[in-house]
Design a protein around this motif. Structure first.
Motif, mmCIF file in Angstrom:
data_model
loop_
_atom_site.group_PDB
_atom_site.id
_atom_site.type_symbol
_atom_site.label_atom_id
_atom_site.label_comp_id
_atom_site.label_asym_id
_atom_site.label_seq_id
_atom_site.Cartn_x
_atom_site.Cartn_y
_atom_site.Cartn_z
ATOM 1 N N LYS A 4 0.855 -1.180 0.000
ATOM 2 C CA LYS A 4 0.000 0.000 0.000
ATOM 3 C C LYS A 4 0.894 1.234 0.000
ATOM 4 C CE LYS A 4 -4.020 1.826 2.412
ATOM 5 N NZ LYS A 4 -4.901 1.605 3.565
ATOM 6 N N VAL A 5 0.729 2.050 -1.036
ATOM 7 C CA VAL A 5 1.617 3.202 -1.218
ATOM 8 C C VAL A 5 0.797 4.490 -1.219
ATOM 9 C CG1 VAL A 5 3.261 4.304 -2.803
ATOM 10 C CG2 VAL A 5 3.276 1.819 -2.535
ATOM 11 N N LEU A 6 1.320 5.498 -0.531
ATOM 12 C CA LEU A 6 0.703 6.824 -0.536
ATOM 13 C C LEU A 6 1.508 7.719 -1.468
ATOM 14 C CD1 LEU A 6 -1.278 8.970 0.511
ATOM 15 C CD2 LEU A 6 0.256 9.315 2.463
ATOM 16 N N ILE A 7 0.846 8.235 -2.492
ATOM 17 C CA ILE A 7 1.496 9.170 -3.427
ATOM 18 C C ILE A 7 1.104 10.585 -3.020
ATOM 19 C CG2 ILE A 7 1.707 9.917 -5.824
ATOM 20 C CD1 ILE A 7 0.758 7.087 -6.646
ATOM 21 N N VAL A 8 2.109 11.422 -2.770
ATOM 22 C CA VAL A 8 1.861 12.811 -2.401
ATOM 23 C C VAL A 8 2.473 13.689 -3.483
ATOM 24 C CG1 VAL A 8 2.066 14.552 -0.586
ATOM 25 C CG2 VAL A 8 2.121 12.115 0.010
ATOM 26 N N ASP A 9 1.617 14.365 -4.245
ATOM 27 C CA ASP A 9 2.094 15.197 -5.350
ATOM 28 C C ASP A 9 1.035 16.260 -5.619
ATOM 29 O OD1 ASP A 9 2.871 16.224 -7.958
ATOM 30 O OD2 ASP A 9 4.050 14.394 -8.218
ATOM 31 N N ASP A 10 1.456 17.496 -5.809
ATOM 32 C CA ASP A 10 0.482 18.569 -6.034
ATOM 33 C C ASP A 10 -0.079 18.561 -7.462
ATOM 34 O OD1 ASP A 10 3.142 19.370 -6.751
ATOM 35 O OD2 ASP A 10 2.433 21.418 -7.002
ATOM 36 N N ASP A 11 0.487 17.723 -8.342
ATOM 37 C CA ASP A 11 0.003 17.640 -9.716
ATOM 38 C C ASP A 11 -0.799 16.352 -9.917
ATOM 39 O OD1 ASP A 11 -0.435 17.393 -12.445
ATOM 40 O OD2 ASP A 11 1.537 18.189 -12.986
ATOM 41 N N PRO A 12 -2.120 16.468 -10.055
ATOM 42 C CA PRO A 12 -2.968 15.278 -10.211
ATOM 43 C C PRO A 12 -2.566 14.400 -11.404
ATOM 44 C CG PRO A 12 -4.315 17.244 -9.885
ATOM 45 C CD PRO A 12 -2.895 17.713 -10.051
ATOM 46 N N ARG A 13 -1.966 14.983 -12.420
ATOM 47 C CA ARG A 13 -1.539 14.184 -13.584
ATOM 48 C C ARG A 13 -0.422 13.212 -13.192
ATOM 49 N NH1 ARG A 13 -0.416 19.361 -17.123
ATOM 50 N NH2 ARG A 13 0.668 19.631 -15.168
ATOM 51 N N ASN A 14 0.484 13.673 -12.335
ATOM 52 C CA ASN A 14 1.556 12.784 -11.854
ATOM 53 C C ASN A 14 0.966 11.643 -11.034
ATOM 54 O OD1 ASN A 14 3.470 14.446 -13.021
ATOM 55 N ND2 ASN A 14 3.922 15.533 -11.128
ATOM 56 N N ILE A 15 0.009 11.977 -10.166
ATOM 57 C CA ILE A 15 -0.652 10.954 -9.346
ATOM 58 C C ILE A 15 -1.348 9.946 -10.252
ATOM 59 C CG2 ILE A 15 -2.562 10.527 -7.738
ATOM 60 C CD1 ILE A 15 -1.809 13.158 -6.333
ATOM 61 N N PHE A 16 -2.083 10.445 -11.234
ATOM 62 C CA PHE A 16 -2.838 9.584 -12.142
ATOM 63 C C PHE A 16 -1.917 8.582 -12.846
ATOM 64 C CE2 PHE A 16 -4.720 8.688 -16.332
ATOM 65 C CZ PHE A 16 -5.931 8.149 -15.934
ATOM 66 N N ILE A 29 -3.120 1.896 -3.956
ATOM 67 C CA ILE A 29 -2.665 3.277 -3.976
ATOM 68 C C ILE A 29 -3.665 4.212 -3.308
ATOM 69 C CG2 ILE A 29 -1.937 5.201 -5.464
ATOM 70 C CD1 ILE A 29 -0.100 2.711 -5.634
ATOM 71 N N GLU A 30 -3.142 5.069 -2.450
ATOM 72 C CA GLU A 30 -3.893 6.207 -1.928
ATOM 73 C C GLU A 30 -3.102 7.427 -2.386
ATOM 74 O OE1 GLU A 30 -6.711 6.186 0.048
ATOM 75 O OE2 GLU A 30 -6.789 4.002 -0.073
ATOM 76 N N SER A 31 -3.766 8.575 -2.466
ATOM 77 C CA SER A 31 -3.030 9.750 -2.909
ATOM 78 C C SER A 31 -3.528 11.010 -2.228
ATOM 79 C CB SER A 31 -3.143 9.906 -4.422
ATOM 80 O OG SER A 31 -4.497 10.101 -4.786
ATOM 81 N N SER A 32 -2.676 12.020 -2.260
ATOM 82 C CA SER A 32 -3.009 13.320 -1.697
ATOM 83 C C SER A 32 -2.257 14.383 -2.483
ATOM 84 C CB SER A 32 -2.584 13.377 -0.231
ATOM 85 O OG SER A 32 -2.761 14.695 0.255
ATOM 86 N N THR A 33 -2.910 15.519 -2.683
ATOM 87 C CA THR A 33 -2.233 16.614 -3.377
ATOM 88 C C THR A 33 -1.641 17.620 -2.389
ATOM 89 O OG1 THR A 33 -4.340 17.767 -3.581
ATOM 90 C CG2 THR A 33 -3.635 16.467 -5.485
ATOM 91 N N MET A 34 -1.807 17.358 -1.086
ATOM 92 C CA MET A 34 -1.261 18.270 -0.079
ATOM 93 C C MET A 34 -0.550 17.497 1.026
ATOM 94 S SD MET A 34 -4.227 21.176 0.233
ATOM 95 C CE MET A 34 -5.303 20.058 1.088
ATOM 96 N N ALA A 35 0.587 18.020 1.432
ATOM 97 C CA ALA A 35 1.417 17.340 2.428
ATOM 98 C C ALA A 35 0.705 17.170 3.772
ATOM 99 C CB ALA A 35 2.733 18.100 2.606
ATOM 100 N N ASN A 47 -0.963 1.351 7.779
ATOM 101 C CA ASN A 47 -0.715 0.182 6.926
ATOM 102 C C ASN A 47 -0.026 0.489 5.603
ATOM 103 O OD1 ASN A 47 -1.821 -1.733 8.705
ATOM 104 N ND2 ASN A 47 -3.866 -1.064 8.124
ATOM 105 N N PHE A 48 0.503 1.697 5.457
ATOM 106 C CA PHE A 48 1.215 2.021 4.223
ATOM 107 C C PHE A 48 2.610 1.400 4.257
ATOM 108 C CE2 PHE A 48 -1.955 5.418 4.264
ATOM 109 C CZ PHE A 48 -2.374 5.383 2.935
#
Length: 121
Positions: A4-16, A29-35, A47-48
Motif C-alpha cells: 500500500k503506497v501513498l502518493i503525495v504530489d500537487d500535480d494530479p496528472r503525476n498521481i494519475f 494506492i492512496e493519494s493526496s495533493t497536499m502534504a 498500513n502504508f
C-alpha cells in the motif's frame, strides 16, 4: 509484503500516471495533493508500506513534510521515497538528509521506482 503506497504530489496528472502504473503491478494506492493531508492520512492508517513524496509542493514542501513525519512517533518508521525534478547529486543527498530512504527523479523511470519499492521490504 503489504503493497500500500501513498502518493503525495500537487500535480494530479503525476498521481494519475503513477497510480495506473503501480496498480498494474499489484500495489494499492492512496493519494493526496497536499502534504498536511497526507500526514493525517498516515496517522489514521499505519498500513502504508511506503510514501512517494513530491519534494516541490506549494503550501508545504516535501522536506518539511518528511521532517514532520520523522518527528511523529506513530508514523516515523514509514519508508519515504523522495520524488523530485531536481536531479543533481546534491539534491539526492538533501532528500536523504531530510529523512527519505531513497530518491527518484522526475520524469520517473518506472523500472527504477519499482526496484526502489521492492528493496524497501
Amino acid at each position: 509484503m503489504n503493497k500500500k503506497v501513498l502518493i503525495v504530489d500537487d500535480d494530479p496528472r503525476n498521481i494519475f500516471a503513477l497510480k495506473l502504473t503501480l496498480k498494474a503491478k499489484g500495489y494499492q494506492i492512496e493519494s493526496s495533493t497536499m502534504a498536511l493531508e497526507a500526514i493525517d492520512m498516515l496517522k489514521n492508517d499505519q498500513n502504508f508500506s511506503a510514501v512517494l513524496m513530491d519534494m516541490m509542493m506549494p503550501e508545504m514542501d516535501g522536506y518539511e513534510a518528511i521532517k514532520i513525519i520523522r518527528n511523529t512517533p506513530l508514523i516515523n518508521q514509514i519508508p519515504i521515497i523522495a520524488v523530485t525534478a531536481q536531479a543533481m547529486p546534491e539534491d539526492r543527498q538533501k532528500c536523504i538528509d531530510a529523512g527519505a530512504q531513497d530518491y527518484v527523479s522526475k520524469p520517473i523511470n518506472v523500472d527504477i521506482l519499482l526496484t526502489v519499492l521492492e528493496n524497501l521490504s
